[in-house]
Structures are given as structure tokens and as C-alpha cells.
Design an enzyme around this catalytic site. Sequence first.
Site, short mmCIF file in Angstrom:
data_model
loop_
_atom_site.label_atom_id
_atom_site.label_comp_id
_atom_site.label_asym_id
_atom_site.label_seq_id
_atom_site.Cartn_x
_atom_site.Cartn_y
_atom_site.Cartn_z
N TYR A 20 0.88 -1.19 0.01
CA TYR A 20 -0.04 -0.07 0.05
C TYR A 20 0.92 1.25 0.06
CZ TYR A 20 -3.84 -2.87 1.23
OH TYR A 20 -4.99 -3.95 1.52
N GLU A 108 0.30 -10.77 -3.46
CA GLU A 108 1.23 -11.90 -3.74
C GLU A 108 0.66 -12.86 -4.82
OE1 GLU A 108 1.85 -14.42 -0.03
OE2 GLU A 108 1.57 -12.52 1.16
P1 TTP Z 1 2.14 -7.52 3.46
O1 TTP Z 1 2.64 -8.32 2.11
O2 TTP Z 1 2.17 -8.56 4.64
O3 TTP Z 1 2.96 -6.31 3.78
P2 TTP Z 1 3.69 -5.23 2.69
O4 TTP Z 1 3.64 -5.76 1.36
O5 TTP Z 1 3.11 -3.88 3.12
O6 TTP Z 1 5.11 -5.28 3.30
P3 TTP Z 1 6.29 -6.42 3.00
O7 TTP Z 1 7.42 -5.28 2.13
O8 TTP Z 1 6.70 -6.89 4.12
O9 TTP Z 1 5.61 -7.42 2.12
O10 TTP Z 1 0.70 -7.08 3.02
C1 TTP Z 1 0.32 -6.48 1.77
C2 TTP Z 1 -0.70 -5.16 2.21
O11 TTP Z 1 -1.63 -5.97 2.91
C3 TTP Z 1 -0.21 -4.12 2.68
O12 TTP Z 1 0.94 -3.35 2.15
C4 TTP Z 1 -1.02 -3.40 3.61
C5 TTP Z 1 -2.11 -4.64 3.82
N1 TTP Z 1 -2.41 -5.11 4.97
C6 TTP Z 1 -3.46 -4.89 5.78
O13 TTP Z 1 -4.48 -4.33 5.11
N2 TTP Z 1 -3.75 -5.35 6.88
C7 TTP Z 1 -2.60 -6.09 7.49
O14 TTP Z 1 -2.81 -6.61 8.56
C8 TTP Z 1 -1.38 -6.48 7.00
C9 TTP Z 1 -0.32 -7.09 7.50
C10 TTP Z 1 -1.18 -5.71 5.42
#
Ligand code: TTP
Length: 549
Positions: A20, A108
Site C-alpha cells: 500500500y 502475492e
Molecule cells: P504484506 O505483504 O504483509 O506487507 P507489505 O507488502 O506492506 O510489506 P512487505 O514489504 O513486508 O511485503 O501485506 C500487503 C498489504 O496488505 C500491505 O501493504 C497492507 C495490507 N495489510 C493490511 O491491510 N492489514 C494487515 O494486517 C497487513 C499485515 C497488511
Amino acid sequence: MNNVNDHLRTIIHVDIDCFYAQVEMIKNPSLMNLPLGIQQKNIVVTSNYVARQYGVQKCMKISDARKICSDLVLVNGEDLHDYRQMSYNVTACLRNYSDLVERLGLDENFLDITHLVKEKLHSNGSINSFGNVFGDTSMLCDCGCTERLKLGSQIAQEIRDRLRNELGLTTCAGIAHNKLIAKIACSKNKPNKQTIVFPNCAYELLLSLESVANIPWLGHVTAQLLAQHNITKVEELQNTSIDLLKTILGCDRAKFVRDLSLGNDLSPVKISGKPQSIGIEDSCKAISIEKEIEEKLRQLLNRLLVLVAEDGRIPKTLKITVRKYDKHNSHLSGRESRQCNISTSLFNNLKMTEVNKNKLISIIMILFKKIVDTKKTFHITLLGLSFTKFVEKPNTNILKKFLSRNIEVQSVTDFANTREECCTPTKVASTSYVLDSPEFELGPIPKRGKFQKLGTKRNLTNDLDDIEAPSKLKVAELRLNSSDSLPDTNHNISCPPNVNEEVFRELPREVQVELWENYRQTKDRDKQLISRLGKRTKTNSILHYMIHK
Ligand code: TTP
Ligand code: MG
């Protein structure tokens, strides 16, 4: 344990860095070098890597994040529209490399590139791996998987470069022979890095996890059950006898968990289609007033309808989820859900009308009252709405149906017609408190015939009776938009008077001809009927609306 037949695939797992936050930085590049947190309610759901250097982590409270990083810039991330859009763009880009792309959440994706690797292997000489390599690689397998995975790492690099160049996103990737190992590998080096794990290092990779709770797909409840038996480390899980695991988790689950702990995963990369359900929920301070519940549900519905419109399909089922707070038995504060079928005709218009929205709200409130006795005191701490069972939007068929079928007044739900199908208690997630007892079924609903009004007693069906049937209005509208001309003899087929001309012109010629023919035949038949009966026909068909008095 390490069967070479399980080494045949090449899987890549791609995870977008601080997803995000990256989307917000792309929208507003001035945020790029500032510590940025994405706020939902009072939580930082993610932060960029600048903020992470200060210790601002995912799911941190805003107040705590501010304490450790006073310069933290917060952007509200409650509207997921742009994130969803970017997420679909990423998946679309990955589909250039394989048809087998599986989405996991918004940020993902798994790709099975086995075929691509096979094609490329022949044209490649010596192969170097790209990115990080996990574990002790002194003893690698000679079944061919080493070359395939190295080539897979080249493709992963190419994919990530493309995501960077075309969408402006940095990502991480894991390359392995199965999904489980690829997913764990992906998290090993972050951000903007990739990691390859050869099959012989899978066991070591699992052992590198901090606890069993970090094993993907193991699940929170399973981790808790294992913890009750002092199994918290992956090594402890690997060393637990399968018999003991079966006692703790049951037969099937024990085998599944054992396989995960050893890094074995034969699950295929499944092509992701559109989601099976689109939902939204909101936790709130306890609401105890019916009017406020309705207001909250209306807000949720408005947001949900935007998502459904973006999706483009029409839902057939509506579900409400409620969490009640029981002051005296807080452990009973769980979720309950109810669902029912809804008429697809509610979604006929490009934009949902206020009238139809009100119909949906009426249905939602009926479902709500099936869960909550509003005559007694209640406290609601979470409300959720979702649509499921989608059908594609009808194209030309809808016009055909208008002409070929008798039109009945329909209820906006199937409540009144097929009770058995429509309102069944829904089983929800394991944390939920679901009462699967008959009292949660709807009360008996009499069947009603066409145009038949029910009695005066105010009950569920009466509520639905208040909802006006859309069909007549629709037909009248079509008639106003029409002109009663005959088809041209040359190329242009005239629009039948009961069909919107603009829509008609978009249709394929053969459908236009069919519509015109249908109109002409039914009109002739009706004329005969009128002259025979000498009065206005009582047929319950579309002709009823078309006849000029
Ligand atoms: P993630 O892949 O867990 O985190 P990320 O992409 O922000 O960071 P990373 O570099 O560690 O991969 O989650 C993906 C998105 O999902 C994240 O940007 C925001 C959202 N999200 C939520 O809305 N609630 C949550 O509890 C989490 C963990 C993530
Ligand atoms: Mg991510």
C-alpha cells in the site's frame, strides 16, 4: 523424504514490497524519502522501508508508531480501490510468463513456470543463478532441478525488472520446486531481492523459521494446539511422531502439517479467477440502536456496491455478519452470519438506483433481525456484508427474455418462492460463534402466486411485499424509448418499439433480426387475441404493456 519426482516444477512466488505504501508513493512521489505509514482506523497496516528503519512495523498502533517516529507521515488507506487496481495490473503482467498464476491476497502471486523453463533450457548454455541462494549448496541434486531453478531465477529477475519498469513497483521473489518453499524463500531477503532455494535445502529452510506459527498455511489454531503440547519450534514438530500429531490434530491435518514441516508441498498453482465473494466489514464501538445499525449497514452497502460494480458481475447471494457483545459472557462474543438469495434484477442498471438500494437495506435488516432480537438490549461490535455466487452480466439475452417470456411480478428475494434454498445459517470462520440450530432459520413463509398479496400481519414476507416489482417499470420505460417502425428492407433492422434503440444498435445483426421477428409475431398473435375476445387481453406477457389502446 526427498523424492526427485517432486523436483520437477519451477515455481516463483512474488510479493510486492510494502504494497500500500508503494502505491501511495507512486501516486505522490514526494513521499518517497519520507517515513510513511498507511493508516486504517488506529492502526498502521503497513509502512515504507524508510519508516521501518525507525522501527515502524506493520499492524502497529498509530500512537505507538508516532512515539518512535515523530516525523511519520500518515496516509489513509481505507479506500482499497487503487491497491486493488495495482494488484490486478501486477497479476496481468505475470500472466505474460505463464497461464498458471495464482493470486494470494492483493500483493502475492504464485507462478508455475515449469513449461517456460523447459522451453528455455534447450536454448541455454551454462546457467547462472540470479539473486540470493539460500543454504548449504555444496551437495546439490543432480536430477536437473538445479539448472531449472537457476533458469527460474533468471526469469524471476526478468519479471521483477518488468514490474519495476512498467508499474514502478519493487518486489521480492522466491524460486523453488514447490509453493511452500517458494513462499518462505521470498521472505528471506527483503526488500527488492530474490532468493532461490534448491530442494536439498528445503529442510534447512524450514528449520530457519522462528516458530511453527511462521509455517505458511499451518494456521493460528493449529499453532495453538501444538503449543499446548509444547511443540513450538519447527524442529520439535519435525520430531513429533505422526501418531501423536494425529491425536492432537486428527488424521488428515496431522499428515498435512507433517508435510509442511518437512517442506513437502505438492499443491498445484491454481489459476485465479475472479473472487468467489466480495465483502466488507467494519468493527465499531458497541452499537445498541437499530437506526444506527441501519445507518452503518447502509454505509457498508455503499462501499460494497462500488466493489461489485468494479468487479462487473452480478451477485445472487447476500450475507450479513454480525458480532454481538455479551457483557456477561464475553467469550460468547463471536460472529454470526445469515444469508439469502437476491434477485439479479436489482443489478440490471449500470448504477444501482436508490430504490434498489433501499430494497437491499430492507433485506439486510431482515437478516440482521434473524441474528439479533432488536426488542431486547443488544450491543454490536462488528458488522459485515458480502455478496457471493456471482453470475456474469447478461448481454443480449436479457432483451430476448423480455420478449420471449411471460413477465411475472417477482419478489426481490427468493424468500417468498423457494424458502429451502434461501436462508440457511452460514458456517463461518473457526473463530466464529455459530449456532447451527433451527431457531436460526427463517420462520415459515407461505408460497405466493403471481400478483398475490399476502395477509396484513407484519412479517418477513410482508416486508418484502412492500418492495415494488421492477419488471413493469422497466417495460414501460422501454416502450417510451421506442418507435413503432417496421424493419428496413435493406441493411438496417428497425428497432422494435419495446427495446431501447441505443442498446439495440449495439447488438449483432442476427439478434436484432430475432428480436424484431419475435416482436412482430407476438404482436400479430395479440392482435388476433384482441379481436377474438373483443377486449383487452389479460395475458401476463410483455404484450400487455405494448398494446396501444
Ligand atoms: P504484506 O505483504 O504483509 O506487507 P507489505 O507488502 O506492506 O510489506 P512487505 O514489504 O513486508 O511485503 O501485506 C500487503 C498489504 O496488505 C500491505 O501493504 C497492507 C495490507 N495489510 C493490511 O491491510 N492489514 C494487515 O494486517 C497487513 C499485515 C497488511
Ligand atoms: Mg508485500
